[in-house]
Design a protein around this motif. Structure first.
Motif, mmCIF file in Angstrom:
data_model
loop_
_atom_site.group_PDB
_atom_site.id
_atom_site.type_symbol
_atom_site.label_atom_id
_atom_site.label_comp_id
_atom_site.label_asym_id
_atom_site.label_seq_id
_atom_site.Cartn_x
_atom_site.Cartn_y
_atom_site.Cartn_z
ATOM 1 N N UNK A 27 0.834 -1.206 0.000
ATOM 2 C CA UNK A 27 0.000 0.000 0.000
ATOM 3 C C UNK A 27 0.874 1.263 0.000
ATOM 4 N N UNK A 28 0.566 2.213 -0.866
ATOM 5 C CA UNK A 28 1.403 3.412 -0.970
ATOM 6 C C UNK A 28 1.396 4.272 0.286
ATOM 7 N N UNK A 29 0.294 4.346 1.069
ATOM 8 C CA UNK A 29 0.377 5.165 2.291
ATOM 9 C C UNK A 29 1.432 4.664 3.279
ATOM 10 N N UNK A 33 4.341 7.072 4.650
ATOM 11 C CA UNK A 33 4.557 7.266 6.088
ATOM 12 C C UNK A 33 5.999 6.924 6.470
ATOM 13 N N UNK A 34 6.518 5.826 5.930
ATOM 14 C CA UNK A 34 7.910 5.456 6.218
ATOM 15 C C UNK A 34 8.884 6.487 5.666
ATOM 16 N N UNK A 35 8.610 6.985 4.470
ATOM 17 C CA UNK A 35 9.463 8.026 3.893
ATOM 18 C C UNK A 35 9.458 9.294 4.733
ATOM 19 N N UNK A 36 8.291 9.677 5.227
ATOM 20 C CA UNK A 36 8.212 10.848 6.100
ATOM 21 C C UNK A 36 8.940 10.644 7.405
ATOM 22 N N UNK A 37 8.832 9.429 7.960
ATOM 23 C CA UNK A 37 9.536 9.131 9.210
ATOM 24 C C UNK A 37 11.046 9.166 9.008
ATOM 25 N N UNK A 38 11.518 8.607 7.894
ATOM 26 C CA UNK A 38 12.954 8.626 7.606
ATOM 27 C C UNK A 38 13.426 10.062 7.439
ATOM 28 N N UNK A 39 12.659 10.861 6.715
ATOM 29 C CA UNK A 39 13.035 12.261 6.502
ATOM 30 C C UNK A 39 13.070 13.029 7.821
ATOM 31 N N UNK A 40 12.178 12.696 8.739
ATOM 32 C CA UNK A 40 12.140 13.392 10.028
ATOM 33 C C UNK A 40 13.387 13.112 10.858
ATOM 34 N N UNK A 41 14.009 11.956 10.653
ATOM 35 C CA UNK A 41 15.175 11.602 11.449
ATOM 36 C C UNK A 41 16.505 11.909 10.773
ATOM 37 N N UNK A 128 -6.594 6.515 1.357
ATOM 38 C CA UNK A 128 -5.593 5.807 2.150
ATOM 39 C C UNK A 128 -6.163 4.519 2.729
ATOM 40 N N UNK A 129 -7.376 4.585 3.261
ATOM 41 C CA UNK A 129 -7.985 3.387 3.832
ATOM 42 C C UNK A 129 -8.205 2.318 2.764
ATOM 43 N N UNK A 130 -8.632 2.731 1.586
ATOM 44 C CA UNK A 130 -8.842 1.781 0.492
ATOM 45 C C UNK A 130 -7.526 1.130 0.090
ATOM 46 N N UNK A 131 -6.461 1.915 -0.001
ATOM 47 C CA UNK A 131 -5.161 1.361 -0.399
ATOM 48 C C UNK A 131 -4.641 0.374 0.638
#
Length: 151
Positions: A27-29, A33-41, A128-131
């Motif tokens: 699922x793309x979301x 989410x993982x990409x955003x978390x990596x960018x945050x750190x 997002x829920x559908x994906x």
């Protein structure tokens, strides 16, 4: 101008992450989410803030409008119990899980902010829920109108 360049770089990263998710069948979301978390750190990553009205116009409204065009009122009316259950379950479970994990990782974090964090990252929109839920293989009657029409 630097803000526009950062926004375009974020769009490009989101497109690449969505393409990678499609390639591996995830699922793309989750990838976003993982990409955003990596960018945050990432140390020294630039801070980027989007004004709420701009976020509404650029991100939220188009996604919800696209999901609304894909929804069939007849199918939603016929399947309101399972749809409601999935919506409440998906959002509620994600909110609770993120809150518990946040509290485990940051014991000094109070429950209220942990729940708010969970609500922020929960899949509140239909796209997002559908994906995410597509891989659960819902019963044939609960799928979208295009698939239901081919019965």
């Amino acid at each position: 101008m630097a803000d526009l360049e950062q926004l375009l770089a974020l769009f490009l990263a989101a497109v690449l992450l969505a393409a990678a998710a499609r390639r591996v069948g995830a699922p793309y979301p989750v990838f976003l989410a993982l990409g955003g978390a990596v960018l945050a750190f990432v140390p020294g990553a630039p801070q980027f803030t989007v004004r709420p009205e701009l976020a509404l116009a650029l991100f939220i409204a188009p996604v919800l409008l696209d999901a609304a065009f894909d929804a069939s009122p007849r199918d939603l009316r016929d399947n309101w119990v399972p749809v409601t259950g999935l919506v409440v379950f998906a959002v509620g479970l994600t909110t609770a899980a993120v809150a518990v994990v946040a509290r485990m990782l940051l014991p000094e974090l109070a429950w209220a902010p942990a729940i708010v964090l969970g609500a922020v990252v929960a899949p509140p929109d239909a796209a997002a829920a559908t994906a995410v839920l597509r891989h659960l293989r819902p019963p044939r009657g609960c799928r979208g109108s295009a698939e239901s029409a081919g019965r």
